[in-house]
Write a protein that holds these residues in place. Structure first.
Motif, PDB file in Angstrom:
ATOM      1  N   SER A 101       0.836  -1.196   0.000  1.00  0.00           N
ATOM      2  CA  SER A 101       0.000   0.000   0.000  1.00  0.00           C
ATOM      3  C   SER A 101       0.873   1.250   0.000  1.00  0.00           C
ATOM      4  O   SER A 101       1.981   1.260   0.553  1.00  0.00           O
ATOM      5  CB  SER A 101      -0.901  -0.015   1.243  1.00  0.00           C
ATOM      6  N   ASP A 102       0.365   2.297  -0.598  1.00  0.00           N
ATOM      7  CA  ASP A 102       1.098   3.560  -0.634  1.00  0.00           C
ATOM      8  C   ASP A 102       1.314   4.133   0.770  1.00  0.00           C
ATOM      9  O   ASP A 102       2.228   4.922   0.991  1.00  0.00           O
ATOM     10  CB  ASP A 102       0.336   4.596  -1.469  1.00  0.00           C
ATOM     11  N   SER A 103       0.481   3.716   1.730  1.00  0.00           N
ATOM     12  CA  SER A 103       0.614   4.253   3.081  1.00  0.00           C
ATOM     13  C   SER A 103       1.795   3.642   3.842  1.00  0.00           C
ATOM     14  O   SER A 103       2.208   4.166   4.872  1.00  0.00           O
ATOM     15  CB  SER A 103      -0.688   4.040   3.873  1.00  0.00           C
ATOM     16  N   VAL A 104       2.368   2.520   3.334  1.00  0.00           N
ATOM     17  CA  VAL A 104       3.536   1.902   3.968  1.00  0.00           C
ATOM     18  C   VAL A 104       4.789   2.536   3.367  1.00  0.00           C
ATOM     19  O   VAL A 104       4.923   2.612   2.147  1.00  0.00           O
ATOM     20  CB  VAL A 104       3.537   0.373   3.735  1.00  0.00           C
ATOM     21  N   SER A 105       5.688   2.974   4.227  1.00  0.00           N
ATOM     22  CA  SER A 105       6.896   3.622   3.713  1.00  0.00           C
ATOM     23  C   SER A 105       7.760   2.607   2.967  1.00  0.00           C
ATOM     24  O   SER A 105       7.765   1.415   3.281  1.00  0.00           O
ATOM     25  CB  SER A 105       7.691   4.258   4.852  1.00  0.00           C
ATOM     26  N   LYS A 106       8.503   3.095   1.995  1.00  0.00           N
ATOM     27  CA  LYS A 106       9.368   2.221   1.199  1.00  0.00           C
ATOM     28  C   LYS A 106      10.452   1.582   2.060  1.00  0.00           C
ATOM     29  O   LYS A 106      10.846   0.435   1.844  1.00  0.00           O
ATOM     30  CB  LYS A 106       9.981   3.002   0.040  1.00  0.00           C
ATOM     31  N   ALA A 107      10.964   2.288   3.024  1.00  0.00           N
ATOM     32  CA  ALA A 107      12.013   1.748   3.895  1.00  0.00           C
ATOM     33  C   ALA A 107      11.478   0.550   4.675  1.00  0.00           C
ATOM     34  O   ALA A 107      12.161  -0.482   4.800  1.00  0.00           O
ATOM     35  CB  ALA A 107      12.521   2.827   4.844  1.00  0.00           C
ATOM     36  N   VAL A 108      10.262   0.656   5.196  1.00  0.00           N
ATOM     37  CA  VAL A 108       9.656  -0.448   5.957  1.00  0.00           C
ATOM     38  C   VAL A 108       9.390  -1.625   5.022  1.00  0.00           C
ATOM     39  O   VAL A 108       9.679  -2.776   5.357  1.00  0.00           O
ATOM     40  CB  VAL A 108       8.356   0.017   6.665  1.00  0.00           C
ATOM     41  N   ALA A 109       8.868  -1.360   3.842  1.00  0.00           N
ATOM     42  CA  ALA A 109       8.578  -2.426   2.880  1.00  0.00           C
ATOM     43  C   ALA A 109       9.857  -3.160   2.490  1.00  0.00           C
ATOM     44  O   ALA A 109       9.881  -4.396   2.422  1.00  0.00           O
ATOM     45  CB  ALA A 109       7.894  -1.841   1.649  1.00  0.00           C
ATOM     46  N   CYS A 110      10.933  -2.431   2.259  1.00  0.00           N
ATOM     47  CA  CYS A 110      12.220  -3.060   1.891  1.00  0.00           C
ATOM     48  C   CYS A 110      12.735  -3.952   3.012  1.00  0.00           C
ATOM     49  O   CYS A 110      13.220  -5.058   2.759  1.00  0.00           O
ATOM     50  CB  CYS A 110      13.257  -1.988   1.562  1.00  0.00           C
ATOM     51  N   ARG A 111      12.616  -3.487   4.280  1.00  0.00           N
ATOM     52  CA  ARG A 111      13.077  -4.306   5.405  1.00  0.00           C
ATOM     53  C   ARG A 111      12.225  -5.560   5.567  1.00  0.00           C
ATOM     54  O   ARG A 111      12.736  -6.611   5.934  1.00  0.00           O
ATOM     55  CB  ARG A 111      13.071  -3.486   6.696  1.00  0.00           C
ATOM     56  N   LEU A 112      10.948  -5.467   5.272  1.00  0.00           N
ATOM     57  CA  LEU A 112      10.068  -6.635   5.384  1.00  0.00           C
ATOM     58  C   LEU A 112      10.354  -7.678   4.293  1.00  0.00           C
ATOM     59  O   LEU A 112      10.267  -8.866   4.514  1.00  0.00           O
ATOM     60  CB  LEU A 112       8.607  -6.210   5.298  1.00  0.00           C
ATOM     61  N   VAL A 113      10.706  -7.216   3.106  1.00  0.00           N
ATOM     62  CA  VAL A 113      10.911  -8.094   1.953  1.00  0.00           C
ATOM     63  C   VAL A 113      12.329  -8.657   1.903  1.00  0.00           C
ATOM     64  O   VAL A 113      12.551  -9.754   1.348  1.00  0.00           O
ATOM     65  CB  VAL A 113      10.579  -7.329   0.651  1.00  0.00           C
ATOM     66  N   ALA A 114      13.299  -7.987   2.486  1.00  0.00           N
ATOM     67  CA  ALA A 114      14.707  -8.388   2.387  1.00  0.00           C
ATOM     68  C   ALA A 114      14.963  -9.861   2.720  1.00  0.00           C
ATOM     69  O   ALA A 114      15.679 -10.541   1.970  1.00  0.00           O
ATOM     70  CB  ALA A 114      15.576  -7.473   3.258  1.00  0.00           C
ATOM     71  N   PRO A 115      14.415 -10.418   3.815  1.00  0.00           N
ATOM     72  CA  PRO A 115      14.683 -11.842   4.092  1.00  0.00           C
ATOM     73  C   PRO A 115      14.180 -12.780   2.986  1.00  0.00           C
ATOM     74  O   PRO A 115      14.827 -13.775   2.671  1.00  0.00           O
ATOM     75  CB  PRO A 115      13.938 -12.113   5.405  1.00  0.00           C
ATOM     76  N   ALA A 116      13.063 -12.456   2.367  1.00  0.00           N
ATOM     77  CA  ALA A 116      12.516 -13.306   1.313  1.00  0.00           C
ATOM     78  C   ALA A 116      13.407 -13.272   0.073  1.00  0.00           C
ATOM     79  O   ALA A 116      13.545 -14.272  -0.630  1.00  0.00           O
ATOM     80  CB  ALA A 116      11.098 -12.853   0.956  1.00  0.00           C
ATOM     81  N   LEU A 117      14.036 -12.151  -0.207  1.00  0.00           N
ATOM     82  CA  LEU A 117      14.911 -12.031  -1.373  1.00  0.00           C
ATOM     83  C   LEU A 117      16.209 -12.810  -1.206  1.00  0.00           C
ATOM     84  O   LEU A 117      16.877 -13.105  -2.196  1.00  0.00           O
ATOM     85  CB  LEU A 117      15.200 -10.552  -1.659  1.00  0.00           C
ATOM     86  N   LYS A 118      16.559 -13.161   0.012  1.00  0.00           N
ATOM     87  CA  LYS A 118      17.786 -13.915   0.260  1.00  0.00           C
ATOM     88  C   LYS A 118      17.569 -15.430   0.157  1.00  0.00           C
ATOM     89  O   LYS A 118      18.533 -16.182   0.156  1.00  0.00           O
ATOM     90  CB  LYS A 118      18.339 -13.560   1.639  1.00  0.00           C
ATOM     91  N   LEU A 119      16.316 -15.862   0.073  1.00  0.00           N
ATOM     92  CA  LEU A 119      16.023 -17.298  -0.012  1.00  0.00           C
ATOM     93  C   LEU A 119      16.492 -17.844  -1.365  1.00  0.00           C
ATOM     94  O   LEU A 119      16.504 -17.142  -2.358  1.00  0.00           O
ATOM     95  CB  LEU A 119      14.527 -17.536   0.147  1.00  0.00           C
ATOM     96  N   ALA A 120      16.839 -19.123  -1.385  1.00  0.00           N
ATOM     97  CA  ALA A 120      17.335 -19.754  -2.623  1.00  0.00           C
ATOM     98  C   ALA A 120      16.223 -19.893  -3.632  1.00  0.00           C
ATOM     99  O   ALA A 120      15.259 -20.406  -3.623  1.00  0.00           O
ATOM    100  CB  ALA A 120      17.933 -21.105  -2.321  1.00  0.00           C
TER     101      ALA A 120
END
Length: 120
Positions: A101-120
């Protein structure tokens, strides 16, 4: 109804790509007479002229150009199939879609998604 002889199609494709029966025969390790006979049989089966002689060289007819385009697609698909079979150990990339959602800051969204991007 005639069926497509893929060996004839490959010979046609090689002649069209190399520009001459002699060069195609060399690449296919066959005699020029063999290639010429197979091309004649292929054209007779299709009921069309695929090449016309221009001096000492062969030139594709309009129908020959259409057949060549289809041959390119067919042999590209065949090459892709061989690549898949040879490389069965490779995993196919999984699509990962995320809506934020646009109401979630990009910094928070990036921190939430970062662990998933490291998965194989």
């Amino acid at each position: 109804m005639a069926t497509l002889n893929y060996k004839h199609l490959r010979y046609f494709w090689m002649v069209a790509r190399s520009g001459s029966i002699a060069k195609a025969a060399e690449q296919l390790h066959l005699t020029p007479q063999s290639i010429s006979g197979q091309l004649t049989e292929f054209a007779d089966t299709l009921g069309v002229e695929l090449f016309r002689r221009v001096g000492r060289r062969l030139e594709l007819t309009e129908t020959g150009n259409r057949v060549l385009r289809h041959a390119e697609d067919i042999f590209s698909a065949g090459d892709a199939l061989l690549d898949v079979v040879r490389d069965q150990s490779a995993t196919q990339a999984t699509t990962f879609r995320l809506g934020v959602s646009d109401s979630v800051s990009k910094a928070v969204a990036c921190r939430l998604v970062a662990p998933a991007l490291k998965l194989a």
